[in-house]
Design a protein around this motif. Structure first.
Motif, mmCIF file in Angstrom:
data_model
loop_
_atom_site.group_PDB
_atom_site.id
_atom_site.type_symbol
_atom_site.label_atom_id
_atom_site.label_comp_id
_atom_site.label_asym_id
_atom_site.label_seq_id
_atom_site.Cartn_x
_atom_site.Cartn_y
_atom_site.Cartn_z
ATOM 1 N N HIS A 36 -13.996 35.434 -5.219
ATOM 2 C CA HIS A 36 -14.172 34.299 -6.128
ATOM 3 C C HIS A 36 -13.816 32.955 -5.484
ATOM 4 C CE1 HIS A 36 -9.851 35.098 -6.999
ATOM 5 N NE2 HIS A 36 -9.798 33.802 -7.264
ATOM 6 N N TRP A 37 -13.179 32.964 -4.329
ATOM 7 C CA TRP A 37 -12.893 31.716 -3.630
ATOM 8 C C TRP A 37 -14.142 31.136 -2.988
ATOM 9 C CZ3 TRP A 37 -7.985 33.657 -0.624
ATOM 10 C CH2 TRP A 37 -6.913 33.763 -1.521
ATOM 11 N N ASP A 38 -15.093 31.983 -2.649
ATOM 12 C CA ASP A 38 -16.288 31.541 -1.933
ATOM 13 C C ASP A 38 -17.562 31.592 -2.756
ATOM 14 O OD1 ASP A 38 -14.754 31.197 0.414
ATOM 15 O OD2 ASP A 38 -14.992 33.318 0.923
ATOM 16 N N GLU A 39 -17.536 32.331 -3.841
ATOM 17 C CA GLU A 39 -18.722 32.483 -4.666
ATOM 18 C C GLU A 39 -18.433 31.982 -6.074
ATOM 19 O OE1 GLU A 39 -20.203 36.503 -4.541
ATOM 20 O OE2 GLU A 39 -19.761 36.676 -2.399
ATOM 21 N N ALA A 40 -19.472 31.640 -6.782
ATOM 22 C CA ALA A 40 -19.332 31.129 -8.146
ATOM 23 C C ALA A 40 -19.200 32.297 -9.129
ATOM 24 C CB ALA A 40 -20.528 30.261 -8.510
ATOM 25 N N VAL A 41 -18.078 33.043 -8.984
ATOM 26 C CA VAL A 41 -17.787 34.156 -9.885
ATOM 27 C C VAL A 41 -16.332 34.038 -10.334
ATOM 28 C CG1 VAL A 41 -19.469 35.721 -8.829
ATOM 29 C CG2 VAL A 41 -17.135 35.687 -7.957
ATOM 30 N N ASP A 44 -12.094 38.925 -10.136
ATOM 31 C CA ASP A 44 -12.428 40.265 -10.607
ATOM 32 C C ASP A 44 -11.431 41.266 -10.019
ATOM 33 O OD1 ASP A 44 -13.534 42.767 -11.178
ATOM 34 O OD2 ASP A 44 -15.595 42.076 -10.849
ATOM 35 N N VAL A 45 -10.439 41.614 -10.814
ATOM 36 C CA VAL A 45 -9.378 42.512 -10.370
ATOM 37 C C VAL A 45 -9.953 43.859 -9.946
ATOM 38 C CG1 VAL A 45 -7.312 43.772 -11.115
ATOM 39 C CG2 VAL A 45 -7.575 41.359 -11.692
ATOM 40 N N GLU A 46 -10.889 44.398 -10.714
ATOM 41 C CA GLU A 46 -11.467 45.698 -10.372
ATOM 42 C C GLU A 46 -12.227 45.627 -9.051
ATOM 43 O OE1 GLU A 46 -12.771 49.552 -10.060
ATOM 44 O OE2 GLU A 46 -11.065 48.715 -11.131
ATOM 45 N N TRP A 47 -13.041 44.620 -8.865
ATOM 46 C CA TRP A 47 -13.820 44.497 -7.624
ATOM 47 C C TRP A 47 -12.896 44.403 -6.417
ATOM 48 C CZ3 TRP A 47 -14.949 41.501 -3.407
ATOM 49 C CH2 TRP A 47 -16.161 41.745 -2.768
ATOM 50 N N GLU A 48 -11.877 43.555 -6.515
ATOM 51 C CA GLU A 48 -10.941 43.379 -5.395
ATOM 52 C C GLU A 48 -10.134 44.659 -5.154
ATOM 53 O OE1 GLU A 48 -11.101 40.846 -3.416
ATOM 54 O OE2 GLU A 48 -12.104 39.329 -4.625
ATOM 55 N N LEU A 65 -1.875 37.284 -9.256
ATOM 56 C CA LEU A 65 -3.115 38.053 -9.377
ATOM 57 C C LEU A 65 -3.093 39.258 -8.444
ATOM 58 C CD1 LEU A 65 -6.081 38.340 -10.428
ATOM 59 C CD2 LEU A 65 -6.752 36.950 -8.456
ATOM 60 N N GLY A 66 -2.551 39.092 -7.257
ATOM 61 C CA GLY A 66 -2.473 40.191 -6.297
ATOM 62 C C GLY A 66 -1.666 41.372 -6.805
ATOM 63 N N ARG A 72 -3.884 48.154 -10.046
ATOM 64 C CA ARG A 72 -5.165 48.803 -10.367
ATOM 65 C C ARG A 72 -5.621 49.685 -9.199
ATOM 66 N NH1 ARG A 72 -9.201 49.166 -13.767
ATOM 67 N NH2 ARG A 72 -8.197 47.820 -15.280
ATOM 68 N N ALA A 73 -5.484 49.177 -7.977
ATOM 69 C CA ALA A 73 -5.894 49.953 -6.799
ATOM 70 C C ALA A 73 -5.059 51.230 -6.673
ATOM 71 C CB ALA A 73 -5.766 49.098 -5.540
ATOM 72 N N PHE A 74 -3.773 51.142 -6.997
ATOM 73 C CA PHE A 74 -2.896 52.308 -6.923
ATOM 74 C C PHE A 74 -3.339 53.380 -7.916
ATOM 75 C CE2 PHE A 74 0.781 54.723 -8.403
ATOM 76 C CZ PHE A 74 1.263 55.229 -7.210
#
Length: 166
Positions: A36-41, A44-48, A65-66, A72-74
């Motif tokens: 989301h830092w580089d794109e207009a989105v 997204d916690v799930e995507w990351e 946020l991290g 979620r990743a865990f």
């Protein structure tokens, strides 16, 4: 030591996290750079969190946020850090399901929470009770702005904790 760094929502937290890691004499090459830092989105916690699938770093250091991404990743993507330092966990603004993910993370990973005494995302004094922590340590630092600007003090806490868990 393999370190994964998960900054906060804003791009300036990438440089902030780099400064903390450098001051703590830890590797800096594993810091995430969010889509989301580089794109207009929107963030997204799930995507990351999917990007962390099945990784097993020695140490995770995450801010705001991290911390949600790591939890979620865990739970959903077999992310298994050996130890974790979560800074500025925004538990007060998370929904109950996200708080439950943080609780599961802390139960499964040796975790140090660094939280400002009066963080707007949740005060240090309430963190353990809110997450119902059975494991994990909470260290309160001065502050009420969620910025954690005293990187030297943070680095000292990080260094002491990582040395004590080796």
């Amino acid at each position: 030591m393999q370190v994964i760094g998960l900054p906060g929502r804003h791009p300036d937290t990438e440089l902030w996290l780099r400064a903390v890691l450098i001051a703590a004499e830890l590797p800096v090459h594993g810091i995430a750079h969010y889509r989301h830092w580089d794109e207009a989105v929107d963030p997204d916690v799930e995507w990351e969190s999917q990007l962390l699938c099945e990784q097993t770093p020695d140490l995770l250091i995450a801010k705001s946020l991290g911390t949600a991404i790591a939890a979620r990743a865990f739970v959903y993507h077999q992310f298994r850090p050996k130890g974790a330092i979560l800074i500025g966990t925004p538990y007060r603004v998370l929904d109950p399901a996200e708080v439950a993910l943080l609780r599961q993370f802390a139960e499964g990973v040796e975790t140090l929470f660094i939280q400002q005494a009066e963080d707007p995302g949740g005060a240090a004094s309430e963190l353990a009770a809110t997450l119902q922590l059975c494991r994990g340590e909470v260290v309160a630092v001065p502050g009420s702005d969620h910025l954690y600007k005293d990187t030297a003090s943070l680095a000292d806490i990080v260094q002491r904790w990582t040395e004590s868990t080796e």
